[in-house]
Write a protein that holds these residues in place. Structure first.
Motif, mmCIF file in Angstrom:
data_model
loop_
_atom_site.group_PDB
_atom_site.id
_atom_site.type_symbol
_atom_site.label_atom_id
_atom_site.label_comp_id
_atom_site.label_asym_id
_atom_site.label_seq_id
_atom_site.Cartn_x
_atom_site.Cartn_y
_atom_site.Cartn_z
ATOM 1 N N LEU A 20 7.085 1.119 -9.292
ATOM 2 C CA LEU A 20 5.653 1.254 -9.424
ATOM 3 C C LEU A 20 4.855 1.696 -8.326
ATOM 4 O O LEU A 20 3.918 2.326 -8.260
ATOM 5 N N GLY A 21 5.388 1.355 -7.049
ATOM 6 C CA GLY A 21 4.661 1.648 -5.678
ATOM 7 C C GLY A 21 5.049 3.072 -5.255
ATOM 8 O O GLY A 21 4.556 3.514 -4.162
ATOM 9 N N THR A 22 6.009 3.332 -5.760
ATOM 10 C CA THR A 22 6.598 4.860 -5.067
ATOM 11 C C THR A 22 6.849 5.888 -6.092
ATOM 12 O O THR A 22 6.850 6.959 -5.619
ATOM 13 N N GLU A 23 6.887 5.562 -7.485
ATOM 14 C CA GLU A 23 7.090 6.451 -8.242
ATOM 15 C C GLU A 23 6.130 6.542 -9.373
ATOM 16 O O GLU A 23 5.354 7.908 -9.542
ATOM 17 N N LEU A 24 5.539 5.512 -10.180
ATOM 18 C CA LEU A 24 4.671 5.637 -11.341
ATOM 19 C C LEU A 24 4.052 4.385 -11.277
ATOM 20 O O LEU A 24 4.544 3.407 -11.399
ATOM 21 N N PRO A 25 2.638 4.361 -10.924
ATOM 22 C CA PRO A 25 1.680 5.488 -10.363
ATOM 23 C C PRO A 25 1.995 5.885 -9.061
ATOM 24 O O PRO A 25 1.673 7.110 -8.814
ATOM 25 N N GLY A 26 2.718 5.367 -8.112
ATOM 26 C CA GLY A 26 3.039 5.926 -6.922
ATOM 27 C C GLY A 26 2.104 5.259 -5.811
ATOM 28 O O GLY A 26 1.542 4.177 -5.977
#
Length: 475
Positions: free
Chosen positions: A84-90
């Motif tokens: 969630l924190g690095t890819e999606l949403p990022g």
């Protein structure tokens, strides 16, 4: 990407980028795959303080009917958070809420695929994210829902370079040495001038461990006072009353010469004072072999015990002395169970330079090993320190060697260099140090006031293992 790669202009920079709330559509998804390794469990336990044996003890976990394995859901939850924190949403995502159900356990060696998918776009930039963890067999280990606030602004920036983490169990290498002595007979040992609580406790702990049978040599009143200070009993231990440390050293050496003890252990006297009695030409313990000191270090960043010699006896050894120093260290390595000790002869460079005497000595020692004048080990040198212990340094310099990068023994050019290498590893790298002197009639266990309790036991274990290896087995 490593720090070295980051500083290399030829390395492709890695970036991290988000998707804003306006860019995101229902059905968008992202995933990552991770195999659970022992160091993952250890690092998670260090960071969280969770030492539940169902989570960190593989043997216990196998008997735990609920978990059945060593891992638990919080590890999977952390991976969901990472997606969630690095890819999606990022980058820029704000985590609001998470509800997870743990369907199946995850064990060491299992490969988990973590997937998040946008199931609903809510007001005020909120997203409802479906979260799933599947194991390598396609079974659902975790499923649930997370609520996040998606970023409004676009982020595109270099991915942070994470530090290299070395997990080290204090004394783990020494624990293996101590365990190896369990089936051995204790060694009758003269403990010289154990007149403070620290040195006396070290000897009594080794006796309790079954490593030595101590004969306490020194002023009775001082030894008894040390025992009272340490809260230890001297009942059942032999005590040879001597008026002072010089007399104690001489008496201990005499006990060796008479065959009454098979090892010496330094107490609260200075090393020079003990060794003066040991090296005495007439009444000492000299053999045809030059005496030398060997450190056995447990270094947090090195995967095996590291032997360093000679840091205490021979100040500026010549080639003949170095031959004995190398052979003593090899003999100890063999006693510790190293099948073929790998010996790195150290200098400042890895090529022979007539202007650097230590490089010439290194080359000569290697040739002596080729001719059978040094036996039992595999020698290479000259090698600089980095080339002796770092596979990365060896690869960078294109060195072809069966010793470089994976040495068991480091032979320094002189006492000053050996002492500085050992002390730097102890005080900057957090190494534990055990030490022993070889080449005399019996091993001499040297300890320091700075030694930990486990280091003192490890020094005794070195002597016990060495004596056992040197003594022919009775058919």
């Amino acid at each position: 990407m490593s720090a070295r790669e980051q500083g290399n202009p030829t390395t492709t920079m890695q970036f991290i980028e988000n998707k804003t709330y306006d860019e995101i559509m229902v059905g968008d998804s992202a995933e990552l795959t991770r195999t659970l390794k022992p160091q993952d469990i250890e690092l998670f336990a260090v960071m969280s303080g969770d030492v539940n044996p169902a989570h960190v003890d593989a043997e216990y976990a196998r008997t735990d009917m609920f978990h059945g394995v060593i891992a638990h859901g919080m590890w999977g939850g952390a991976l969901i958070s990472a997606v969630l924190g690095t890819e999606l949403p990022g980058p820029g995502t704000i985590f609001l809420d998470q509800s997870l159900s743990f369907k199946a356990p995850v064990g060491l060696g299992d490969t988990v695929t973590v997937r998040v998918e946008v199931s609903e776009k809510l007001e005020q930039g909120r997203l409802l994210m479906a979260c799933t963890c599947l194991n390598q067999d396609g079974e659902t280990a975790i499923d649930g829902v997370a609520t996040v606030i998606a970023p409004r602004d676009k982020v595109h920036r270099p991915r942070a370079v994470l530090p290299e983490i070395h997990l080290h169990a204090q004394g783990a290498q020494y624990a293996r040495l101590i365990d190896a002595t369990e089936a051995l007979e204790p060694v009758r040992t003269a403990v010289v001038h154990p007149c403070d609580a620290l040195s006396l406790t070290g000897a009594l702990d080794a006796a309790h461990q079954g490593m030595i049978l101590p004969v306490l040599v020194g002023p009775r009143t001082k030894i008894e006072a040390a025992a009272q200070e340490a809260g230890r009993s001297l009942d059942g231990f032999e005590l040879v009353d001597m008026p002072h440390s010089h007399a104690a050293a001489a008496a201990a050496v005499a006990l060796v010469r008479s065959g009454k003890v098979k090892a010496l252990m330094k107490g609260s006297l200075h090393t020079d004072e003990l060794m003066e009695a040991v090296v005495d030409d007439t009444l000492g313990l000299r053999t045809e072999r030059r005496m030398s000191h060997v450190y056995v270090l447990d270094v947090p960043t090195y995967p095996k015990p590291l032997l360093i010699t000679d840091a205490a006896i021979n100040i500026y050894p010549d080639l003949a002395m170095k031959r004995d120093i190398v052979q003593n260290a090899i003999d100890l390595g063999l006693a510790l169970g190293i099948e073929v000790p790998k010996v790195a002869i150290l200098s400042a460079v890895e090529t022979v330079n007539p202007r650097i005497a230590s490089t010439v000595d290194a080359a000569a020692l290697c040739k002596m090993a080729d001719r059978g004048q040094i036996t039992g080990g595999l020698l290479d040198g000259p090698l600089a320190f980095d080339n002796a212990i770092s596979p990365a340094a060896v690869a960078a310099k294109g060195i072809v060697s069966d010793v470089a990068g994976i040495a068991d023994i480091l032979v320094a050019p002189d006492l000053e260099a050996a002492n500085m290498i050992a002390k730097q590893l102890i005080y900057l790298a957090g190494a534990d140090a055990a030490g022993i002197v070889l080449g005399a009639r019996v091993p001499v266990i040297l300890t320091s006031r700075a030694d930990s309790a486990v280091s003192r036991l490890a020094s005794c274990a070195l002597a016990q293992l060495f004596i056992s290896h040197q003594t022919p087995a009775v058919p």
